[in-house]
Design a protein around this motif. Structure first.
Motif, short mmCIF file in Angstrom:
data_model
loop_
_atom_site.label_atom_id
_atom_site.label_comp_id
_atom_site.label_asym_id
_atom_site.label_seq_id
_atom_site.Cartn_x
_atom_site.Cartn_y
_atom_site.Cartn_z
N THR B 113 0.83 -1.20 0.00
CA THR B 113 0.00 0.00 0.00
C THR B 113 0.86 1.24 0.00
OG1 THR B 113 -0.22 -0.46 2.33
CG2 THR B 113 -2.17 -0.76 0.96
N ASN B 114 1.98 1.14 0.67
CA ASN B 114 2.85 2.30 0.68
C ASN B 114 3.31 2.66 -0.72
OD1 ASN B 114 2.61 2.66 3.33
ND2 ASN B 114 4.58 1.75 3.90
N SER B 117 -0.29 3.51 -2.96
CA SER B 117 -1.37 4.40 -2.55
C SER B 117 -1.32 5.72 -3.30
CB SER B 117 -1.30 4.65 -1.04
OG SER B 117 -0.20 5.45 -0.78
N PRO B 119 -1.04 9.24 -4.39
CA PRO B 119 -0.27 10.35 -3.82
C PRO B 119 -1.15 11.56 -3.52
CG PRO B 119 0.23 10.06 -6.16
CD PRO B 119 -0.61 8.90 -5.74
N GLY B 120 -2.31 11.64 -4.11
CA GLY B 120 -3.18 12.79 -3.86
C GLY B 120 -3.85 12.75 -2.50
N HIS B 121 -3.69 11.65 -1.82
CA HIS B 121 -4.42 11.54 -0.56
C HIS B 121 -3.57 11.82 0.64
CE1 HIS B 121 -8.43 10.59 -1.62
NE2 HIS B 121 -7.92 10.05 -2.69
N PRO B 122 -3.99 12.77 1.39
CA PRO B 122 -3.17 13.22 2.50
C PRO B 122 -2.99 12.17 3.59
CG PRO B 122 -5.28 14.33 2.52
CD PRO B 122 -5.23 13.52 1.27
N ALA B 123 -3.99 11.38 3.82
CA ALA B 123 -3.85 10.40 4.88
C ALA B 123 -3.62 9.02 4.28
CB ALA B 123 -5.09 10.37 5.76
N PRO B 124 -2.45 8.50 4.41
CA PRO B 124 -2.14 7.20 3.83
C PRO B 124 -2.69 6.07 4.68
CG PRO B 124 -0.26 7.99 4.99
CD PRO B 124 -1.32 9.03 5.15
#
Lengths: 350, 481
Positions: B113-114, B117, B119-124
């Protein structure tokens, strides 16, 4: 602080008025708790500002939090929300690496996330109530009699959930609030609601708690704040219910969302950081005096500030129930023992 | 029962023997019938049988779909627990194995997921309380307990451990998470209190907190979890889910085998010279605990015989060091306390209060330990604990972690089992049986506030600390099977 109605406040501040925003948010949704309303108001404050650095944001938050706290007479529950929010920002902003973003625009991203999801926080907070209800309903067994008090919405949700499952028949003994108390209405609503769900409810005054306890299988109460040692701050009268339940060996459960956990460590009733006049010693001459000066002491009521009355009256006072009286705290993350509370808080703050 | 082997005396050993030759489905049926007839009973045999069975279930599972594996284990678990709900240990083991599967999946999914995931999402993902939900998440990361479990065993006990004890530290992630404190600080963000701030996992559902809303009590996999598990099995093909889970289960078997020895390793800290120790019923854990202390110290044991249901076993353990037919323990190791030079007094249960004033410590065995710190133990335990409380005598409970259940004592009547009343009054005594109701409860519930200390294979804990061990060992999504 002098007395103002929400409308006059709105006009008196040209800049962002956190207090009136907070009150509007609270008034707009009867299901909202104080900490969540405070978080929403703070998000709103960030939205209305032009801050674009971490330090500025934190300053702004501290400033607004102070105003908010000083504007209401009992900020314990509220401060749980503001502290949590502040802490969340500090941890996220200080650890840009933990976000999968470019190094330079993390602040904007977190800000956008906050602003776009303001509603989401509220939804989550409400959802946690339902979750608590689904945890807690297992505690109520067929044929049980539950003693409860106050106008706590979580307790209401829990009992309703238990009532919805058709197989369960249980009875509720409801300790009514005094008529002039701000959560009396909420209490009446819960009672009416439960009766509509075919749950037999008996209402008793505070003074009848000990009398009824023999018929009670368990006590469930809500809380305004859950403090660090696992005790709770709740409507006046909860402490004595806890003492009585302990002396009779009845389990005493607290239902509270985990955003009500607050960093306080009261050791006794009189350690609470609020000014409440429960003990008001008087001699004959004092009684004769007009109580005009009392108006200036406090303002606002503890919870929903839609009323015109503005005192933190004895009826709205809170007390502290120490952890040794509590059998379990039902939160959305499970059933905790009182000693688990400090661990939850430590995880956030250290 | 459709297996080919001839069953001589149905029980744990015959079941384990037949398990080798019988396919899974009949074995499940076999175990269920044994549970129903109480031919396998008490915590340890149940735990051993359940792990052995689940090892087979996982072994014969086809495919690499983690979600299906979880479903399959859950299905078997549900059958087993409904066959004998009072053997809580069966459910515990099933939950442990489910947690194992999830842990294996989580470990392998984390790296992915790292990388993938958005990149536009602030909370990973690791930022989300949904990801590894609730209490379990961050607590387990820096729990001192994990490290305690990883510590090498006391040398004197190592020799006795029948299995290869090197195994216990072979696979770090499970029993012995070596996560350093620094590393865990990073994941410390995954905090339940921050739950309301976390980003929803699926980008499309921007305004509905999918996972949070689904009530945990439903007992089904949340849609989110299923999604993640299937996603995972699609994306990842080059790791062996089955083998890792089976390794984990074997580790669980080792834990069962060694837990008594690990508990006994604490004995010298708690039993001092010339103390008078009161215990009751027949328990292997307590027996080993006392024997370990007896090797170095002289003390006196007062044994309440637990009439009527356990007194023969109690007498057996005092005389020979063994319960009647316990095939799982190492025979050579067994000797009674008297052979170790310990003075033993047997008293009837009714004498407990009278003798309590002279007792220094009460050591209780247990059937099940519950999440709130209370315990279910052989009948008489509540009375002993109460008497101890009255005389301010410390009560120590010895129990393997496998007996610790995430179940809350919602309804005490459900937990207490009633046994054969004929041991109190024989049925031949028709006159009596006609006129008088005879009851013989097998278990007592002892509330948490009567217990001072729990000694498990992880060390000593206060009853109020047990919630955390529960959180460390069971996933919240598995609590309702």
């Amino acid at each position: 602080m002098d007395l103002r109605t929400p409308t006059t406040e709105k006009t008196s501040f040209p800049a962002f008025d956190i207090v009136s925003t907070y009150r509007t948010i609270l008034a707009s949704d009867p299901d909202l708790t104080m900490p969540v309303a405070a978080i929403e108001a703070l998000v709103e404050a960030i939205a209305n500002s032009t801050v674009n650095t971490v330090a500025e944001t934190l300053d702004l938050l501290t400033y607004h939090t102070e105003i908010l706290k000083s504007s209401i007479p009992n900020p314990i529950s509220l401060s749980a929300g503001t502290d949590l929010f502040q802490r969340y920002l500090v941890t996220t902003l200080n650890r840009p690496a933990s976000l999968n973003l470019g190094p330079e625009d993390d602040f904007r991203a977190i800000r956008n996330h906050l602003l776009s999801n303001g509603r989401l926080f509220v939804e989550r907070a409400k959802a946690s109530r339902e979750k608590i209800a689904s945890f807690g309903k297992h505690f109520i067994r067929d044929g049980a009699t539950v003693l409860t008090n106050g106008g706590s919405r979580v307790v209401g949700a829990l009992l309703r959930r238990a009532a919805d499952s058709s197989t369960m028949r249980f009875k509720v003994i409801y300790v009514t609030s005094p008529e002039d108390c701000s959560d009396a209405q909420g209490g009446n609503k819960i009672v009416a609601d439960l009766r509509a769900h075919n749950v037999p409810v008996a209402t008793i005054p505070d003074s009848a708690v000990a009398y009824s306890l023999g018929k009670v299988d368990m006590v469930i109460v809500g809380a305004e704040g859950v403090v660090e040692n696992g005790g709770i701050i709740s409507r006046l009268g909860t402490y004595q219910m806890g003492l009585l339940a302990k002396s009779k060996g009845k389990p005493f459960y607290v239902v509270a969302e985990s955003h009500k956990f607050v960093r306080l460590y009261p050791l006794s009733q009189f350690d609470l950081p609020i000014d409440q006049k429960v003990l008001d010693f008087k001699v004959a001459e004092d009684v004769k005096k007009p109580n005009a000066e009392k108006l200036t002491e406090d303002e606002g009521v503890a919870d929903l500030n839609t009323f015109t009355t503005t005192h933190l009256r004895a009826a709205d006072a809170v007390d502290f129930t120490p952890p040794d009286l509590i059998s379990g705290i039902i939160t959305e993350s499970g059933v905790l023992t009182p000693s688990a509370v400090s661990e939850e808080l430590i995880k956030i703050w250290f | 029962m459709s297996q080919g082997t001839v069953i001589v005396a149905p029980g744990l050993s015959s079941f384990l023997k037949s398990l080798k030759t019988t396919p899974v489905e009949p074995s499940v049926e076999h175990f269920i019938s044994l549970l129903k007839r109480r031919q396998i009973r008490n915590s340890r045999p149940c735990a051993i049988a359940t792990t052995a069975l689940l090892l087979r279930v996982v072994g014969e599972f086809k495919g690499r779909d983690a979600a299906k594996l979880v479903k399959r284990i859950r299905e078997v678990g549900r059958q087993l627990t409904s066959a004998q709900p009072r053997e809580v240990v069966v459910g515990n083991i099933v939950r442990r194995v489910l947690g194992l599967v999830r842990e294996v999946v989580d470990e392998n999914i984390d790296g992915e997921t790292n990388a993938t995931s958005d990149p536009g999402h602030p909370a990973p993902a690791q930022h989300d309380s949904l990801h590894r939900p609730l209490l379990t998440s961050s607590i387990s990361q820096y729990s001192p307990l994990k490290h305690a479990a990883a510590e090498p065993m006391d040398a004197s006990f190592q020799s006795e451990a029948t299995s290869d004890s090197g195994d216990i530290s072979k696979r770090p992630p499970l029993l012995a998470s070596h996560t350093s404190y620094a590393a865990s600080a990073g994941t410390g963000l995954t905090q339940s209190l921050f739950g309301i701030f976390s980003q929803p996992e699926t980008p499309s559902a921007s305004n509905t907190p999918t996972g949070q809303q689904s009530p945990i009590g439903k007992g089904m996999l949340t849609s989110l979890n299923l999604e993640r598990l299937t996603d995972f099995s699609k994306s990842n093909t080059n790791f062996d889910l089955k083998a890792e889970v089976m390794d984990g289960i074997r580790e669980l078997q080792d834990e069962l085998e060694q837990s008594d020895d690990l508990i006994a390793a604490n004995a010298l800290d708690h039993i001092h010279s010339n103390e008078i120790i009161l215990t009751h019923t027949a328990s292997t854990s307590v027996q080993k605990f006392l024997l370990a202390a007896a090797r170095k110290r002289k003390f006196t044991v007062v044994h309440a015989e637990t009439f009527p249901h356990d007194h023969t076993a109690t007498h057996g353990i005092l005389l020979t060091g063994k319960k009647r037919e316990n095939s799982t323990v190492d025979e050579a190791d067994w000797k009674p306390l008297i052979a170790a030079g310990i003075e033993v007094y047997v008293i009837p249960d009714s004498h407990v209060y009278a003798i309590m004033s002279r007792v220094n410590k009460v050591i209780l065995a247990t059937h099940t330990v519950l999440a709130n710190g209370g315990l279910v133990a052989a009948a008489g335990a509540h009375m002993i604990a109460k008497a101890a409380k009255n005389h301010q005598v410390p009560v120590v409970v010895v129990s393997g972690v496998y007996k610790l259940s995430p179940v809350y004592p919602f309804d005490l009547d459900e937990l207490i089992e009633y046994g054969d009343a004929s041991s109190v009054v024989p049925y031949e005594d028709g006159d009596f049986v006609d006129k008088v109701d005879v009851e013989a409860p097998l278990f007592d519930y002892v509330p948490a506030d009567l217990v001072d200390l729990y000694i498990t294979n992880l060390g000593g804990h206060a009853p109020s600390f047990l919630y955390r061990i529960v959180a460390d060992h069971y996933r919240p999504e598995d609590i309702t099977l």
